[in-house]
Enzyme design. Structure first.
Site, short mmCIF file in Angstrom:
data_model
loop_
_atom_site.label_atom_id
_atom_site.label_comp_id
_atom_site.label_asym_id
_atom_site.label_seq_id
_atom_site.Cartn_x
_atom_site.Cartn_y
_atom_site.Cartn_z
N SER A 36 29.01 -20.14 -12.15
CA SER A 36 27.58 -19.85 -12.24
C SER A 36 27.33 -19.13 -13.55
O SER A 36 27.84 -18.03 -13.76
CB SER A 36 27.19 -18.98 -11.03
OG SER A 36 25.86 -18.54 -11.15
N LYS A 58 26.78 -24.41 -12.84
CA LYS A 58 25.44 -24.03 -12.36
C LYS A 58 24.83 -23.13 -13.41
O LYS A 58 25.50 -22.22 -13.89
CB LYS A 58 25.57 -23.31 -11.02
CG LYS A 58 24.42 -22.37 -10.64
CD LYS A 58 24.55 -21.91 -9.20
CE LYS A 58 24.04 -20.50 -8.99
NZ LYS A 58 24.19 -20.05 -7.59
N LYS A 110 21.49 -20.64 -14.47
CA LYS A 110 20.31 -19.91 -13.99
C LYS A 110 19.12 -20.35 -14.82
O LYS A 110 19.24 -20.58 -16.04
CB LYS A 110 20.54 -18.41 -14.16
CG LYS A 110 21.66 -17.87 -13.28
CD LYS A 110 21.27 -17.89 -11.80
CE LYS A 110 22.36 -17.28 -10.94
NZ LYS A 110 21.94 -17.17 -9.53
N ASP A 139 19.73 -22.85 -10.68
CA ASP A 139 19.37 -21.84 -9.68
C ASP A 139 18.23 -20.98 -10.23
O ASP A 139 18.39 -20.31 -11.25
CB ASP A 139 20.60 -20.97 -9.36
CG ASP A 139 20.35 -20.00 -8.20
OD1 ASP A 139 19.23 -20.00 -7.64
OD2 ASP A 139 21.28 -19.25 -7.86
N GLU A 156 18.46 -25.06 -6.81
CA GLU A 156 18.67 -23.98 -5.84
C GLU A 156 17.50 -23.00 -5.84
O GLU A 156 17.11 -22.49 -6.89
CB GLU A 156 19.98 -23.27 -6.19
CG GLU A 156 20.38 -22.17 -5.22
CD GLU A 156 21.73 -21.55 -5.61
OE1 GLU A 156 22.45 -22.11 -6.47
OE2 GLU A 156 22.06 -20.49 -5.05
N ASP A 200 19.01 -20.90 -0.77
CA ASP A 200 19.94 -19.76 -0.77
C ASP A 200 19.20 -18.61 -0.10
O ASP A 200 19.30 -18.41 1.13
CB ASP A 200 20.33 -19.46 -2.24
CG ASP A 200 21.14 -18.19 -2.43
OD1 ASP A 200 21.37 -17.45 -1.46
OD2 ASP A 200 21.56 -17.89 -3.57
N LYS A 250 26.27 -17.95 2.14
CA LYS A 250 26.90 -16.70 1.70
C LYS A 250 27.02 -15.84 2.94
O LYS A 250 25.99 -15.51 3.55
CB LYS A 250 26.02 -15.96 0.69
CG LYS A 250 25.83 -16.65 -0.63
CD LYS A 250 24.90 -15.83 -1.53
CE LYS A 250 24.65 -16.55 -2.84
NZ LYS A 250 23.64 -15.86 -3.69
N GLY A 266 28.12 -17.20 -4.12
CA GLY A 266 28.89 -16.03 -4.53
C GLY A 266 27.98 -14.86 -4.83
O GLY A 266 26.79 -15.05 -5.13
O1 OSB Z 1 21.77 -16.69 -6.46
O2 OSB Z 1 23.70 -17.42 -6.27
C1 OSB Z 1 22.96 -16.51 -6.58
C2 OSB Z 1 24.99 -13.60 -8.01
C3 OSB Z 1 24.31 -12.53 -7.48
C4 OSB Z 1 23.19 -12.76 -6.71
C5 OSB Z 1 22.75 -14.07 -6.48
C6 OSB Z 1 23.45 -15.15 -7.00
C7 OSB Z 1 24.57 -14.90 -7.80
C8 OSB Z 1 25.31 -15.95 -8.48
C9 OSB Z 1 26.74 -15.64 -8.85
O3 OSB Z 1 24.84 -17.00 -8.82
C10 OSB Z 1 27.73 -16.48 -8.15
C11 OSB Z 1 29.13 -15.97 -8.31
O4 OSB Z 1 29.53 -15.01 -7.61
O5 OSB Z 1 29.85 -16.55 -9.14
MG MG Z 2 21.45 -18.60 -5.65
#
Ligand code: OSB
Ligand code: MG
Length: 370
Positions: free
Chosen positions: A135, A161, A163, A188, A213, A238, A262, A290
């Site tokens: 990510s 992925k 952001k 995401d 996402e 999510d 999660k 994650g």
């Molecule tokens: O939206 O998936 C998410 C990390 C903190 C809070 C929300 C998210 C995330 C990540 C990181 O995208 C995923 C990871 O732990 O590699």
């Molecule tokens: Mg997410």
């Protein structure tokens, strides 16, 4: 197993690189590590609350107080042989799913260790390796993002992925698609958009994304159904999915075609497995999200992701992608086929390095049954 002692630790771990999302920039990760002792075994769990209520309404402080005042008193001194018996002792407390998941995961580890089986096996896992991706946070420019993604592809990650945030979205997807037309790519938004922003998503609808996402608000299910109707690309929820009931509502309304699981967000491995099973029965793929976990939480995530319907790569990267040194050994290392190996030892299957854990602990409280 009789639960004799529980310890909670507020930890702060510096990230290898800062992580920017539509919610803000993180440079260090604060979580709560939960330790449960009973019958000569020790179980560990990670509560994935953060310092501020940006992703979730829970924080380190709310989880600390709910653990101390509600959840720990409910189970301390009790004898349990299954995690469900512990859950029954705290279901009267509403919400606070991350706090519950932190304690639940420590109990899963302790009970699996007491039985001498791996957590993966106890949860019903069927794989010895799990597919993972990375990510990638928002970068200073599209060029910087392309470079960053290139570096992760060189490390061996086969699913990326990124952001996105308003004003930093379509051009990022276009820049990546120009350089890497075939790479498994998903975006995401972390709830940064509204239904009226639909043109943003239409503009990336032909980019061959695996999924989009959580585009809309963090508790919304209904507007996502309207958006999904207008898009070819699968929406994945999510933030909006807190329970099996939410998953059912989302699938019945066709609000998404994929679900991110999660354990922290849904209250633990038990609810996660229930959502997994329900999605499997509806032929809806799930993948493991994650929360920038340490090796303690990561070990549990890898175990859960070994269940059969986790068919898309998870946000479960190698320890090094997050922290210079992990607090467990062995740390998690990426295999050449973009997988992590599922630990086979008892419980979470990794050893907590107490000196390293001590170094990242900023507050500690212990509770004993007497
Ligand atoms: O939206 O998936 C998410 C990390 C903190 C809070 C929300 C998210 C995330 C990540 C990181 O995208 C995923 C990871 O732990 O590699
Ligand atoms: Mg997410």
């Amino acid at each position: 197993m009789r639960i004799d002692r529980i310890e909670i630790r507020h930890t702060k771990m510096e990230l290898v690189t800062s992580f920017e999302t539509s919610m803000g920039i993180e440079t260090q990760e604060e979580h709560i590590m939960v330790r449960v002792d009973g019958d000569g075994v020790t179980g560990w769990g990670e509560c994935v609350v953060e310092e501020l209520p940006l992703y979730s309404s829970e924080t380190v402080q709310t989880a600390w107080s709910v653990l101390r005042d509600c959840l720990i008193p409910a189970v301390l001194g009790k004898t349990i042989s299954k995690v469900e018996e512990a859950i029954a002792l705290w279901t009267k407390f509403r919400g606070h799913r991350m706090a519950k998941a932190g304690l639940e995961s420590a109990l899963w580890d302790a009970l699996a260790k007491a039985k001498g089986v791996s957590l993966a096996k106890m949860l019903g896992g069927t794989r010895d390796r799990v597919d993972v991706g990375v990510s990638v946070g928002l970068q200073a420019s599209p060029e910087a993002l392309v470079r960053k993604v290139g570096a992760h592809l060189d490390e061996g990650y086969r699913r990326i992925k990124i952001k996105i945030a308003p004003g930093r979205d379509v051009e990022l997807v276009k820049a990546l698609r120009k350089e890497y037309p075939k790479v498994l790519l998903q975006v995401d938004a972390n709830s940064a958009y509204e239904l009226s922003d639909i043109d943003v998503f239409r503009a990336m609808d032909d980019a061959g994304l695996l999924l989009i996402e959580q585009p809309l608000s963090y508790e919304d299910i209904y507007d996502h159904s309207k958006l999904q109707r207008e898009l070819k690309t699968a929406i994945c929820l999510d933030e909006s999915i807190h329970s099996l009931a939410d998953a059912r509502a989302a699938l019945e309304l066709n609000s998404c075609r994929v679900i991110n699981i999660k354990p922290g967000r849904v209250g633990g491995f038990t609810e996660s497995a229930a959502i997994h099973d329900y999605c499997a029965s509806k032929k809806i793929p799930v993948w493991h999200g994650g929360m920038l976990e340490s090796g303690i939480g990561r070990a549990g995530n890898v175990a859960l992701a070994s269940l059969p319907n986790f068919t898309l790569p998870g946000d479960i990267s190698a320890s090094r992608r997050y922290y210079r040194e992990d607090i467990v050994e062995p740390e998690f290392v990426l295999n050449p086929d973009s997988t992590l190996t599922v630990p086979t030892g008892p419980g979470i299957g990794v050893t907590v390095l107490m000196d390293r854990l001590d170094r990242v602990t900023v507050r500690r409280e212990e509770f004993r049954h007497r």
